[in-house]
Scaffold this active site. Structure first.
Site, PDB file in Angstrom:
ATOM      1  CG  PHE A  67      -0.321   0.082   2.780  1.00  0.00           C
ATOM      2  CD1 PHE A  67      -0.012   1.384   3.156  1.00  0.00           C
ATOM      3  CD2 PHE A  67       0.102  -0.968   3.164  1.00  0.00           C
ATOM      4  CE1 PHE A  67       0.481   1.539   4.283  1.00  0.00           C
ATOM      5  CE2 PHE A  67       0.881  -0.800   4.470  1.00  0.00           C
ATOM      6  CZ  PHE A  67       1.135   0.393   5.062  1.00  0.00           C
ATOM      7  CB  CYS A  68       1.744   3.972  -1.598  1.00  0.00           C
ATOM      8  SG  CYS A  68       0.844   3.759  -2.989  1.00  0.00           S
ATOM      9  CB  THR A  69      -0.129   8.298  -0.167  1.00  0.00           C
ATOM     10  OG1 THR A  69       0.967   8.439   0.745  1.00  0.00           O
ATOM     11  CG2 THR A  69      -0.891   9.596   0.146  1.00  0.00           C
ATOM     12  N   GLY A  81      -2.014   5.085  -4.247  1.00  0.00           N
ATOM     13  CA  GLY A  81      -1.912   3.818  -5.115  1.00  0.00           C
ATOM     14  C   GLY A  81      -0.923   3.902  -6.152  1.00  0.00           C
ATOM     15  CB  ILE A  88      -3.334   5.596   2.977  1.00  0.00           C
ATOM     16  CG1 ILE A  88      -2.429   4.400   3.011  1.00  0.00           C
ATOM     17  CG2 ILE A  88      -4.039   5.946   4.420  1.00  0.00           C
ATOM     18  CD1 ILE A  88      -1.049   5.242   3.745  1.00  0.00           C
TER      19      ILE A  88
END
EC number: 1.14.-.-
Length: 310
Positions: A184-186, A188, A213
């Site tokens: 995951f990241c901020t 995508g 997120i």
């Protein structure tokens, strides 16, 4: 501008962006900025577009229509939030080699990215004992919030991630190559490349959180959320809470690290000059420059306050 009248759109899309279309979009955006209250940061490359824009709703819709006409049938990933004030000073347009810099030009997310998992199925996946969870963001982003029990690669920037994979991923997997790898990241975009990288290296069962997120916080209630802390963002807001409102963190303007309210009470902290992260990082000459800059910032704040009062 009225309360929460700034619409903020974070967006990205991978597609073949032709040079003539890049030039045309840049000209149109600069024209719109000149005529309207538009700010943001957009990164454009031959592989697509990535960034955040901030303006009144009708202006945002005009820009999105421009971008959608160029993107065509390729997916334009969008996350929306609102703010009482501008989150950027102005509009910045950057033309680069990559829309998110990993430094591995041969990978193509359009051809071989991992499997999307939406917000509503994410909790089940990361709770699975046969899943390892990797936060692909930078160490300072991870420091203020992440998913429970996720692995922190402790990278300074995304271009360090491939080396972390080569040096560490097999240790986390052990002998269990059948494990799920959830990333995951901020928003995508980094996971598009990170999952593609892993698949190209031969790893299996690669998943990533669709919309990142930000989409998860939008979709999942605080009571059901497995995300702890706040989500770092690259604009004036610094961090967002679970309601996608400005969080409690500020930025140290000397070193760029996010600092909490508690951090600002520490003896090492001097606004605009130093914090406990960077007290030994800069010279006295640097601090004199930072002090002068902070004086100018404070003067501008006073001036703007006087204007708003009149």
């Amino acid at each position: 501008m009225k309360k929460n009248n700034y619409k903020i759109v974070s967006l990205y899309s991978f597609f073949s962006f032709q040079e003539n279309s890049i030039i045309e979009l840049k000209q149109n955006l600069l024209r719109i900025e000149k005529e309207n209250d538009l700010s943001g940061l957009l990164i454009i490359a031959s592989e697509g577009i990535n960034g955040t824009i901030c303006a009144e709703e009708k202006i945002i819709e005009n820009i999105l229509n421009l971008i959608k006409n160029i993107v065509g049938n390729n997916q334009l990933n969008i996350k929306v939030s609102y703010s009482k004030e501008k989150i950027f000073k102005k509009l910045k347009l950057k033309i680069k080699n990559e829309i998110v810099t990993m430094g591995v030009p041969e990978i193509n997310p359009l051809e071989d990215a991992g499997t999307y998992i939406d917000s509503f199925n994410w909790n089940k996946l990361i709770k699975d004992k046969d899943t390892i969870v990797i936060d692909t963001r930078n160490h300072y982003e991870v420091s203020i919030g992440s998913f429970k029990k996720s692995i922190n690669p402790n990278t300074k920037n995304f271009s360090e991630f491939p080396q972390w994979v080569d040096n560490n991923l097999d240790n986390h997997l052990g002998n269990e190559n059948s494990k799920n790898i959830a990333m995951f990241c901020t928003g995508g975009i980094r996971c598009e490349k990170a999952t593609t990288l892993l698949k190209n290296k031969g790893y299996k069962n690669i998943f990533h959180l669709k919309g990142g997120i930000l989409k998860y916080l939008e979709d999942i209630s605080k009571e059901e959320s497995l995300f702890e802390g706040e989500c770092f963002v690259f604009d004036k807001r610094v961090a967002l809470d679970h309601e996608l409102k400005k969080g409690s963190y500020s930025i140290c303007h000397a070193c760029g690290m996010p600092i909490s309210i508690e951090d600002q009470t520490k003896v090492e902290y001097i606004e605009g000059i130093q914090c406990h992260f960077c007290i030994n990082k800069f010279t006295d000459e640097d601090r004199k420059r930072f002090e002068e800059r902070q004086k100018q910032i404070n003067k501008l704040k006073v001036k703007n306050q006087e204007i708003s009062n009149n």
